[in-house]
Design a protein around this motif. Structure first.
Motif, PDB file in Angstrom:
ATOM      1  N   SER A  66      42.530  42.623  48.699  1.00  0.00           N
ATOM      2  CA  SER A  66      42.545  41.614  47.642  1.00  0.00           C
ATOM      3  C   SER A  66      41.141  41.310  47.140  1.00  0.00           C
ATOM      4  O   SER A  66      40.911  41.182  45.932  1.00  0.00           O
ATOM      5  N   TYR A  67      40.179  41.195  48.064  1.00  0.00           N
ATOM      6  CA  TYR A  67      38.790  40.977  47.658  1.00  0.00           C
ATOM      7  C   TYR A  67      38.311  42.135  46.774  1.00  0.00           C
ATOM      8  O   TYR A  67      37.712  41.925  45.715  1.00  0.00           O
ATOM      9  N   MET A  70      39.807  42.004  43.290  1.00  0.00           N
ATOM     10  CA  MET A  70      39.218  40.956  42.449  1.00  0.00           C
ATOM     11  C   MET A  70      37.803  41.310  42.014  1.00  0.00           C
ATOM     12  O   MET A  70      37.381  40.989  40.892  1.00  0.00           O
ATOM     13  N   GLU A  73      38.032  43.839  39.206  1.00  0.00           N
ATOM     14  CA  GLU A  73      38.441  43.167  37.970  1.00  0.00           C
ATOM     15  C   GLU A  73      37.315  42.323  37.390  1.00  0.00           C
ATOM     16  O   GLU A  73      37.151  42.238  36.163  1.00  0.00           O
ATOM     17  N   ALA A 188      37.743  34.503  48.312  1.00  0.00           N
ATOM     18  CA  ALA A 188      37.654  35.559  47.307  1.00  0.00           C
ATOM     19  C   ALA A 188      36.917  35.073  46.056  1.00  0.00           C
ATOM     20  O   ALA A 188      36.144  35.822  45.453  1.00  0.00           O
ATOM     21  N   LEU A 189      37.132  33.819  45.669  1.00  0.00           N
ATOM     22  CA  LEU A 189      36.473  33.319  44.468  1.00  0.00           C
ATOM     23  C   LEU A 189      34.966  33.198  44.668  1.00  0.00           C
ATOM     24  O   LEU A 189      34.186  33.450  43.745  1.00  0.00           O
ATOM     25  N   VAL A 192      33.633  36.654  44.211  1.00  0.00           N
ATOM     26  CA  VAL A 192      33.570  37.022  42.790  1.00  0.00           C
ATOM     27  C   VAL A 192      32.400  36.339  42.101  1.00  0.00           C
ATOM     28  O   VAL A 192      31.659  36.963  41.332  1.00  0.00           O
TER      29      VAL A 192
END
Length: 202
Positions: A66-67, A70, A73, A188-189, A192
């Protein structure tokens, strides 16, 4: 049908994926297993020349994939690259006796009708299993990244064979292994946000 565990004893820990490999499995049996699973997310199946891998990913496996997704992306957004994620899209070709379900995959550009993704990402948390790079070769996936042991190995398909690369051929100036620098962020945020600060406008 012979079924065996492919996780060495030293890897039987809470963070390990749960995986078995069955040998001498006909293609029709693989298809039946996929049909029985239906729309459920797990288990995931991979198939190559009669070997059927059945895998249930661990929490850490899912976190890493998932990391990475993201971060890819975020890079595409900053660089103005159009793409769409297709998750664990079931990729299969009966004539080539190959099937995989990547951890994450992407189609780049406006044409989203392609039969295979441009990029597939695999998180390899435990050793063993089928030769997924060979399966991806038979399926014709252009670029494949494998996260393994805190690093990313990237491959590009050229003249029917995969070549190891340092820089992505799909994304200008992106070294896939550099994304590993952000995988230890607590969320994760935050990963990012930290990564986007390094992406100077082109």
């Amino acid at each position: 049908m012979l079924i065996e565990s492919k996780i060495p004893l030293g890897e039987q820990v809470a963070t390990a994926d749960q995986r078995v490999v069955a040998h001498n499995v006909p293609w029709s049996h693989y298809q039946a297993q996929v049909a029985l699973r239906g729309e459920a997310a797990v288990p995931r199946f991979s198939y190559l020349e009669g070997a059927l891998e059945i895998m249930t990913p661990s929490k850490d496996h899912e976190r890493i994939k998932s990391y990475l997704g993201m971060l890819v992306e975020a890079y595409a957004l900053e660089r103005g690259i159009d793409l769409s994620p297709y998750g664990a899209w079931t990729l299969e070709k009966a004539p080539h006796a190959a099937a995989v379900e990547p951890d994450e995959c992407y189609i780049l550009g406006d044409d989203q009708s392609k039969e295979v993704p441009d990029l597939a990402i695999e998180v390899v948390w435990t050793s063993g299993g089928i030769d997924k790079l060979e399966a991806y070769r038979r399926l014709g996936v252009r670029e494949v990244w494998f996260w393994r042991d805190e690093a990313i190995e990237a491959f590009v398909l050229a003249d029917g064979a995969y070549q190891r690369i340092k820089m992505s051929h799909l994304f200008p100036d992106l070294e896939p292994s550099s994304l590993c620098l952000y995988l230890d962020e607590p969320t994760a945020l935050r990963a990012v946000r930290a990564y986007r600060k390094t992406l100077a406008p082109c």
